[in-house]
Design a protein around this motif. Structure first.
Motif, PDB file in Angstrom:
ATOM      1  N   MET A 156     -36.022 126.090 -23.866  1.00 29.92           N
ATOM      2  CA  MET A 156     -36.243 125.299 -22.648  1.00 29.92           C
ATOM      3  C   MET A 156     -34.977 125.345 -21.808  1.00 29.92           C
ATOM      4  O   MET A 156     -33.872 125.458 -22.340  1.00 29.92           O
ATOM      5  CB  MET A 156     -36.558 123.858 -23.052  1.00 29.92           C
ATOM      6  N   GLY A 157     -35.164 125.281 -20.500  1.00 30.96           N
ATOM      7  CA  GLY A 157     -33.994 125.231 -19.635  1.00 30.96           C
ATOM      8  C   GLY A 157     -34.290 124.537 -18.321  1.00 30.96           C
ATOM      9  O   GLY A 157     -35.443 124.456 -17.889  1.00 30.96           O
ATOM     10  N   MET A 158     -33.252 124.013 -17.729  1.00 31.75           N
ATOM     11  CA  MET A 158     -33.367 123.382 -16.415  1.00 31.75           C
ATOM     12  C   MET A 158     -32.394 124.045 -15.464  1.00 31.75           C
ATOM     13  O   MET A 158     -31.203 124.154 -15.754  1.00 31.75           O
ATOM     14  CB  MET A 158     -33.042 121.894 -16.512  1.00 31.75           C
ATOM     15  N   ALA A 159     -32.920 124.453 -14.311  1.00 28.34           N
ATOM     16  CA  ALA A 159     -32.082 125.118 -13.317  1.00 28.34           C
ATOM     17  C   ALA A 159     -31.213 124.090 -12.591  1.00 28.34           C
ATOM     18  O   ALA A 159     -31.468 122.888 -12.633  1.00 28.34           O
ATOM     19  CB  ALA A 159     -32.958 125.875 -12.322  1.00 28.34           C
ATOM     20  N   THR A 160     -30.227 124.593 -11.918  1.00 32.12           N
ATOM     21  CA  THR A 160     -29.360 123.752 -11.087  1.00 32.12           C
ATOM     22  C   THR A 160     -30.186 123.023 -10.035  1.00 32.12           C
ATOM     23  O   THR A 160     -31.172 123.565  -9.520  1.00 32.12           O
ATOM     24  CB  THR A 160     -28.311 124.648 -10.377  1.00 32.12           C
ATOM     25  N   PHE A 161     -29.807 121.796  -9.735  1.00 31.38           N
ATOM     26  CA  PHE A 161     -30.455 121.036  -8.680  1.00 31.38           C
ATOM     27  C   PHE A 161     -29.932 121.536  -7.329  1.00 31.38           C
ATOM     28  O   PHE A 161     -28.868 121.156  -6.888  1.00 31.38           O
ATOM     29  CB  PHE A 161     -30.162 119.543  -8.866  1.00 31.38           C
ATOM     30  N   THR A 162     -30.686 122.429  -6.723  1.00 35.65           N
ATOM     31  CA  THR A 162     -30.228 123.063  -5.479  1.00 35.65           C
ATOM     32  C   THR A 162     -31.433 123.537  -4.665  1.00 35.65           C
ATOM     33  O   THR A 162     -32.528 123.714  -5.209  1.00 35.65           O
ATOM     34  CB  THR A 162     -29.328 124.284  -5.794  1.00 35.65           C
ATOM     35  N   ASN A 166     -32.842 131.459  -4.749  1.00 39.61           N
ATOM     36  CA  ASN A 166     -32.336 132.651  -5.441  1.00 39.61           C
ATOM     37  C   ASN A 166     -31.514 132.287  -6.661  1.00 39.61           C
ATOM     38  O   ASN A 166     -31.593 132.953  -7.693  1.00 39.61           O
ATOM     39  CB  ASN A 166     -31.499 133.508  -4.489  1.00 39.61           C
ATOM     40  N   GLN A 167     -30.753 131.226  -6.524  1.00 43.56           N
ATOM     41  CA  GLN A 167     -29.968 130.783  -7.679  1.00 43.56           C
ATOM     42  C   GLN A 167     -30.890 130.288  -8.800  1.00 43.56           C
ATOM     43  O   GLN A 167     -30.689 130.620  -9.976  1.00 43.56           O
ATOM     44  CB  GLN A 167     -28.990 129.679  -7.266  1.00 43.56           C
ATOM     45  N   PHE A 172     -33.416 131.102 -14.130  1.00 42.30           N
ATOM     46  CA  PHE A 172     -34.634 131.270 -14.935  1.00 42.30           C
ATOM     47  C   PHE A 172     -34.641 132.641 -15.616  1.00 42.30           C
ATOM     48  O   PHE A 172     -35.065 132.773 -16.764  1.00 42.30           O
ATOM     49  CB  PHE A 172     -35.887 131.114 -14.069  1.00 42.30           C
ATOM     50  N   SER A 173     -34.185 133.652 -14.892  1.00 46.03           N
ATOM     51  CA  SER A 173     -34.210 134.992 -15.493  1.00 46.03           C
ATOM     52  C   SER A 173     -33.207 135.090 -16.647  1.00 46.03           C
ATOM     53  O   SER A 173     -33.442 135.822 -17.610  1.00 46.03           O
ATOM     54  CB  SER A 173     -33.999 136.079 -14.438  1.00 46.03           C
ATOM     55  N   VAL A 174     -32.131 134.322 -16.572  1.00 44.56           N
ATOM     56  CA  VAL A 174     -31.185 134.268 -17.697  1.00 44.56           C
ATOM     57  C   VAL A 174     -31.864 133.669 -18.929  1.00 44.56           C
ATOM     58  O   VAL A 174     -31.763 134.195 -20.041  1.00 44.56           O
ATOM     59  CB  VAL A 174     -29.915 133.445 -17.328  1.00 44.56           C
ATOM     60  N   MET A 198     -39.896 126.326 -18.701  1.00 43.76           N
ATOM     61  CA  MET A 198     -39.073 126.229 -17.480  1.00 43.76           C
ATOM     62  C   MET A 198     -39.984 126.084 -16.282  1.00 43.76           C
ATOM     63  O   MET A 198     -41.078 126.637 -16.237  1.00 43.76           O
ATOM     64  CB  MET A 198     -38.118 127.420 -17.342  1.00 43.76           C
ATOM     65  N   GLY A 199     -39.523 125.311 -15.315  1.00 44.57           N
ATOM     66  CA  GLY A 199     -40.275 125.072 -14.088  1.00 44.57           C
ATOM     67  C   GLY A 199     -40.753 123.640 -13.999  1.00 44.57           C
ATOM     68  O   GLY A 199     -41.265 123.084 -14.972  1.00 44.57           O
ATOM     69  N   MET A 200     -40.542 123.050 -12.810  1.00 43.75           N
ATOM     70  CA  MET A 200     -40.971 121.679 -12.521  1.00 43.75           C
ATOM     71  C   MET A 200     -41.720 121.708 -11.186  1.00 43.75           C
ATOM     72  O   MET A 200     -42.059 122.775 -10.691  1.00 43.75           O
ATOM     73  CB  MET A 200     -39.756 120.746 -12.455  1.00 43.75           C
ATOM     74  N   SER A 201     -41.975 120.533 -10.605  1.00 39.75           N
ATOM     75  CA  SER A 201     -42.775 120.492  -9.378  1.00 39.75           C
ATOM     76  C   SER A 201     -42.239 121.428  -8.292  1.00 39.75           C
ATOM     77  O   SER A 201     -43.000 122.135  -7.640  1.00 39.75           O
ATOM     78  CB  SER A 201     -42.842 119.062  -8.828  1.00 39.75           C
ATOM     79  N   GLY A 202     -40.920 121.443  -8.114  1.00 40.52           N
ATOM     80  CA  GLY A 202     -40.348 122.170  -6.994  1.00 40.52           C
ATOM     81  C   GLY A 202     -40.166 123.661  -7.219  1.00 40.52           C
ATOM     82  O   GLY A 202     -39.936 124.408  -6.261  1.00 40.52           O
ATOM     83  N   ASP A 203     -40.244 124.104  -8.474  1.00 39.94           N
ATOM     84  CA  ASP A 203     -39.881 125.505  -8.729  1.00 39.94           C
ATOM     85  C   ASP A 203     -40.797 126.197  -9.742  1.00 39.94           C
ATOM     86  O   ASP A 203     -40.455 127.253 -10.258  1.00 39.94           O
ATOM     87  CB  ASP A 203     -38.411 125.587  -9.179  1.00 39.94           C
ATOM     88  N   TYR A 204     -41.975 125.626  -9.987  1.00 44.03           N
ATOM     89  CA  TYR A 204     -42.782 126.196 -11.078  1.00 44.03           C
ATOM     90  C   TYR A 204     -43.344 127.579 -10.760  1.00 44.03           C
ATOM     91  O   TYR A 204     -43.519 128.393 -11.667  1.00 44.03           O
ATOM     92  CB  TYR A 204     -43.892 125.231 -11.516  1.00 44.03           C
ATOM     93  N   THR A 205     -43.590 127.873  -9.466  1.00 44.22           N
ATOM     94  CA  THR A 205     -44.120 129.218  -9.174  1.00 44.22           C
ATOM     95  C   THR A 205     -43.037 130.281  -9.404  1.00 44.22           C
ATOM     96  O   THR A 205     -43.335 131.356  -9.927  1.00 44.22           O
ATOM     97  CB  THR A 205     -44.684 129.320  -7.742  1.00 44.22           C
ATOM     98  N   ILE A 206     -41.798 129.941  -9.052  1.00 44.19           N
ATOM     99  CA  ILE A 206     -40.686 130.863  -9.336  1.00 44.19           C
ATOM    100  C   ILE A 206     -40.543 131.044 -10.844  1.00 44.19           C
ATOM    101  O   ILE A 206     -40.370 132.153 -11.346  1.00 44.19           O
ATOM    102  CB  ILE A 206     -39.350 130.322  -8.771  1.00 44.19           C
ATOM    103  N   ALA A 207     -40.638 129.923 -11.565  1.00 41.88           N
ATOM    104  CA  ALA A 207     -40.509 129.979 -13.024  1.00 41.88           C
ATOM    105  C   ALA A 207     -41.566 130.907 -13.631  1.00 41.88           C
ATOM    106  O   ALA A 207     -41.255 131.726 -14.506  1.00 41.88           O
ATOM    107  CB  ALA A 207     -40.623 128.571 -13.617  1.00 41.88           C
TER     108      ALA A 207
END
Ligand SMILES: *Cc1c(COP(=O)(O)O)cnc(C)c1O
Length: 227
Positions: A156-162, A166-167, A172-174, A198-207
């Motif tokens: 499991m991972g959480m991306a930076t709040f930004t 692209n970041q 996520f790719s890492v 990985m992925g939450m409301s704001g970024d799940y499609t990217i995830a």
């Protein structure tokens, strides 16, 4: 009599449809939300719910239907594991060996095996939790991993709040590449090591584009949280 809508049903159905197409699991994040709200989603057939506080998970699990699968997704202190051990079906936020030991102990006391995800630090922010790659290898290589009442089923991972998508994508790719590395080495024979949460409301499609197969979505389904 119509009851208040506590769930955005149309949104839920469209997210569910999208995730089904990508064979990804939806964890509906119900933290701070009422039992009534959870039951409304339950009535649509949903069974997997995520909470981030031990006491809240315990309380909800005691009062809601027994076939709900409760996922602990938030940072978990060792001294709180005992509250959730009887009820929890997966813990996403496993970020320390000390915590694994405690989960193992409490799972054994409850005569069960608890599924866990290794949380990996992928964000830029130091404040976010998680193992780094070296720590994971150190934990897993050889015969060091002796916690038979825990079952490692993924990462499991959480991306930076930004706002920088692209970041987020890069982070996520890492995580995906760390998962792949583990899958091809230590867990090659372990079929149930398969989840990338990985992925939450704001970024799940990217995830999903970056290989996620388990997303944790709260506000899109239940509305914004009020604290
Ligand atoms: C709250 C939370 C989520 C869901 O956040 P939303 O933006 O409401 O979808 C996902 N993961 C973790 C770890 C959380 O604490």
């Amino acid at each position: 009599m119509s009851e208040t809508n506590l769930v955005n049903k149309a949104k839920y159905l469209s997210i569910k449809d999208f995730l089904d197409q990508h064979q990804a699991v939806l964890v509906a994040v119900s933290k701070t939300k009422t039992k009534e709200a959870i039951l409304q989603l339950y009535e649509l057939g949903h069974r997997i719910f995520g909470e981030n506080r031990a006491k809240e998970l315990q309380e909800k699990a005691q009062e809601l239907p027994q076939d709900i699968k409760w996922h602990m997704i938030g940072h978990l202190q060792s001294n709180k594991v005992k509250y959730i051990a009887p009820y929890v079906s997966m813990i996403h936020s496993v970020d320390q060996v000390k915590l694994i030991k405690e989960i193992n102990k409490r799972a054994q006391q409850n005569d069960k095996i608890i599924n866990i995800l290794l949380q990996i630090h992928i964000a830029e922010e130091e404040t976010k939790h998680g193992f780094d790659q070296d720590e994971i290898m150190d934990l897993l290589i050889g015969k060091k991993y002796q916690y038979p009442h825990t079952n490692i089923v993924g990462v499991m991972g959480m991306a930076t709040f930004t706002d920088d998508l692209n970041q987020i994508r890069k982070e996520f790719s890492v995580l995906k590449s760390i998962f792949d590395k583990l899958k091809q080495s230590i867990f090659q024979e372990k079929e149930d090591f398969k989840f990338i949460s990985m992925g939450m409301s704001g970024d799940y499609t990217i995830a999903i584009e970056e290989g996620s197969n388990m997303v944790r979505i709260g506000s899109l389904i239940f509305g914004e949280r009020e604290y």
